[in-house]
Design a protein around this motif. Structure first.
Motif, mmCIF file in Angstrom:
data_model
loop_
_atom_site.group_PDB
_atom_site.id
_atom_site.type_symbol
_atom_site.label_atom_id
_atom_site.label_comp_id
_atom_site.label_asym_id
_atom_site.label_seq_id
_atom_site.Cartn_x
_atom_site.Cartn_y
_atom_site.Cartn_z
ATOM 1 N N ASP A 123 40.568 119.815 3.095
ATOM 2 C CA ASP A 123 41.549 119.273 2.154
ATOM 3 C C ASP A 123 41.210 117.848 1.748
ATOM 4 O OD1 ASP A 123 42.924 121.633 2.280
ATOM 5 O OD2 ASP A 123 44.545 120.887 3.557
ATOM 6 N N ARG A 124 40.412 117.167 2.554
ATOM 7 C CA ARG A 124 40.005 115.792 2.263
ATOM 8 C C ARG A 124 38.762 115.743 1.367
ATOM 9 N NH1 ARG A 124 41.615 111.559 5.398
ATOM 10 N NH2 ARG A 124 39.481 110.768 5.627
ATOM 11 N N LEU A 125 38.298 116.899 0.939
ATOM 12 C CA LEU A 125 37.165 116.964 0.013
ATOM 13 C C LEU A 125 37.650 117.390 -1.367
ATOM 14 C CD1 LEU A 125 34.492 118.871 2.147
ATOM 15 C CD2 LEU A 125 34.635 116.400 1.763
ATOM 16 N N TYR A 126 36.881 117.011 -2.386
ATOM 17 C CA TYR A 126 37.171 117.530 -3.726
ATOM 18 C C TYR A 126 36.383 118.823 -3.906
ATOM 19 C CZ TYR A 126 38.049 117.937 -8.674
ATOM 20 O OH TYR A 126 38.456 118.404 -9.905
ATOM 21 N N ARG A 127 36.986 119.890 -3.417
ATOM 22 C CA ARG A 127 36.385 121.214 -3.513
ATOM 23 C C ARG A 127 37.476 122.230 -3.801
ATOM 24 N NH1 ARG A 127 31.926 123.930 -0.828
ATOM 25 N NH2 ARG A 127 31.796 124.467 -3.022
ATOM 26 N N MET A 128 37.061 123.450 -4.106
ATOM 27 C CA MET A 128 38.046 124.465 -4.489
ATOM 28 C C MET A 128 38.796 125.075 -3.306
ATOM 29 S SD MET A 128 34.798 125.760 -4.248
ATOM 30 C CE MET A 128 34.155 125.645 -5.908
ATOM 31 N N TYR A 129 38.369 124.792 -2.078
ATOM 32 C CA TYR A 129 38.990 125.481 -0.946
ATOM 33 C C TYR A 129 40.405 124.993 -0.670
ATOM 34 C CZ TYR A 129 34.529 127.675 -0.346
ATOM 35 O OH TYR A 129 33.402 128.425 -0.579
ATOM 36 N N ALA A 130 40.664 123.702 -0.874
ATOM 37 C CA ALA A 130 42.033 123.220 -0.732
ATOM 38 C C ALA A 130 42.942 123.913 -1.746
ATOM 39 C CB ALA A 130 42.079 121.702 -0.929
#
Length: 502
Positions: free
Chosen positions: A135-142
């Motif tokens: 969640d602390r990354l800018y990715r689609m998984y959050a």
């Protein structure tokens, strides 16, 4: 669907929402703390590289150089065009979106199991270390995890709604169902499991089947790209690799940042995974008449598909979308135990979960050893040692999109193989510059160069002038840096300098 602990009608509204507020505050604290401090993760760099192109090019690049659907990249393109933020600042958007998953999880647990289960589930998800890490990354998984939970909530609300409100809820669910497979392909399994759940109450939930059908039809225009991506997708860690372990899959799907001393013990992963499985199965039994079994059903599909195809469809981030369901199962189990003479055991379960999660979250946020690679540190290692004529080869090449503008990188010729077929041309490229020093930078070479062919070619032909390693708890987060001198004559002998850590 009524709650199993006596309903919620007699509970004061302030008390009803107090635990949700606490969970959201905890979740926000864990996700937003020093959010922009770490350097970009390699996958984040790749996202921004793809998204900076025009939409037509994005579709082409995603199809031929990635293994994901295009929606996240297209939305990022729009955001970049209008916001013009520093790349790491976009993390606030996905981190904030993840909080919707906490709210939806609380609401589903409250509707299915009551106030106590909802409070426990929301706190559990807020402190869930594996999700916090991503969640602390800018990715689609959050987005995938939160939207998956929200879509289940929309389905429940739509099925219970009356009058004109029913239309609005079903439209909301349909939009979520259409978006999910375009956020990440695992989203298609979420939608399919919701269709199965709708079959249990056709009188009220038949619109879900229509929405799911529309979602399937909406994916047809992208099928050509899926066919292109399929041959190379799903091989992050092969099932026949010695690094693959089913207990590790279970542990890493819900826990990240656990002390290395625990994980190094041979019995830890099997025992920890058994505990997770028992909690999940107990929760599924308690919620056997709810949506929980349907929410978790795709796990079986992914396991079977992995065994049949040889593709790894059970890497932890592919299973994160089911973590909210696990937290609800945990909440249901704790709530049930608290209503018995074994209520002390229920309190102990809460304390154990919060204790382990707190240790893990602290490690993730404050201890570099448990974090993703720090590319600022790698730049600091190279900056005082690099020369203008040095070559840089990155194995694998996705790191380039993180470091391309760093001071130690931006003035150099850089090669970065991204696919196994790129390795041989990269080696030939190096051979064409015998009088130039070479910086070899390695991170996550398992897919692109599992045999370390680039490094072996350099070791065989050039002297080693220096080695550095950024130590991390997990192999995929370790960065190795080797500086090679000019190409040796056939009878040459390499000089090796002792390895140090930055």
């Amino acid at each position: 669907m009524s709650a199993t602990n006596g309903g919620t009608a007699a509970v004061h509204p302030a008390r009803t929402y107090a635990w949700l507020v606490i969970a959201l505050a905890l979740g926000a604290l864990c996700r937003f703390w020093d959010l922009t401090g770490p350097s970009l993760f390699i996958d984040e760099g790749f996202v921004f590289h793809i998204s900076e192109h025009p939409p037509a090019e994005i579709l082409h690049l995603v199809a031929y150089s990635d293994f994901h659907p295009p929606l996240f990249y297209l939305v990022t393109h729009v955001l970049m065009e209008h916001l013009h933020w520093q790349e790491w600042t976009y993390r606030y958007l996905t981190s904030a979106f993840s909080l919707l998953g906490i709210a939806a999880t609380w609401a589903i647990a409250r509707r299915c199991f009551g106030e106590t289960a909802a409070a426990v589930a929301a706190i559990a998800l807020a402190l869930e270390p594996a999700l916090i890490e991503f969640d602390r990354l800018y990715r689609m998984y959050a987005v995938l995890v939160a939207l998956g939970a929200v879509s289940w909530w929309l389905l429940l609300r739509a099925a219970a709604a009356e009058g004109r409100a029913r239309i609005a809820w079903w439209i909301g669910y349909a939009l979520a169902a259409i978006a999910l497979p375009y956020v990440q392909y695992i989203g298609a399994l979420v939608v399919a499991s919701q269709g199965l759940y709708a079959l249990t109450g056709m009188r009220k939930m038949w619109p879900a089947l229509a929405a799911d059908l529309i979602a399937g039809l909406a994916l047809i225009p992208w099928m050509w790209a899926i066919k292109v991506q399929y041959p190379n997708g799903g091989y992050v860690i092969r099932l026949d690799s010695p690094e693959f372990s089913w207990p590790h899959v279970i542990r890493a799907s819900v826990a990240y940042g656990l002390p290395i001393e625990w994980m190094m013990k041979p019995a830890f992963d099997p025992l920890f995974s058994a505990g997770i499985a028992i909690i999940l199965l107990a929760g599924l039994y308690l919620g056997r008449k709810t949506l929980l079994p349907f929410w978790c059903a795709p796990i079986v599909v992914q396991v079977v598909a992995s065994l049949v195809t040889g593709k790894d469809l059970v890497i932890p981030r592919y299973l994160y979308v089911y973590v909210p369901a696990f937290c609800i199962a945990f909440g249901a189990l704790v709530a049930a135990v608290l209503q018995t003479r074994l209520r002390v055991l229920g309190a102990a379960l809460i304390a154990l979960y919060v204790g382990i999660s707190s240790i893990s979250v602290y490690d993730l946020i404050f201890v570099p050893f448990y974090q993703f690679p720090n590319w600022y540190e790698i730049n600091a290692v190279m900056a005082p040692r690099e020369k203008r004529t040095d070559l840089i080869i990155m194995d694998q090449g996705a790191e380039y999109w993180v470091v391309r503008d760093f001071t130690a990188f931006r003035s150099h010729q850089i090669e970065g193989p991204a696919l196994p077929s790129d390795v041989a041309p990269a080696i030939r490229w190096l051979a064409g510059y015998p009088k130039r020093r070479v910086w070899y930078i390695e991170n996550q070479p398992g897919f692109t160069d599992p045999g370390h062919r680039v490094e072996r070619a350099l070791d065989a032909t050039r002297p080693v002038l220096g080695r550095w390693q950024q130590l991390r708890a997990f192999r995929e987060d370790i960065v190795r840096v080797v500086l090679y001198g000019e190409r040796l004559a056939p009878a040459g002998k390499k000089r090796v300098v002792k390895t140090t850590s930055p």
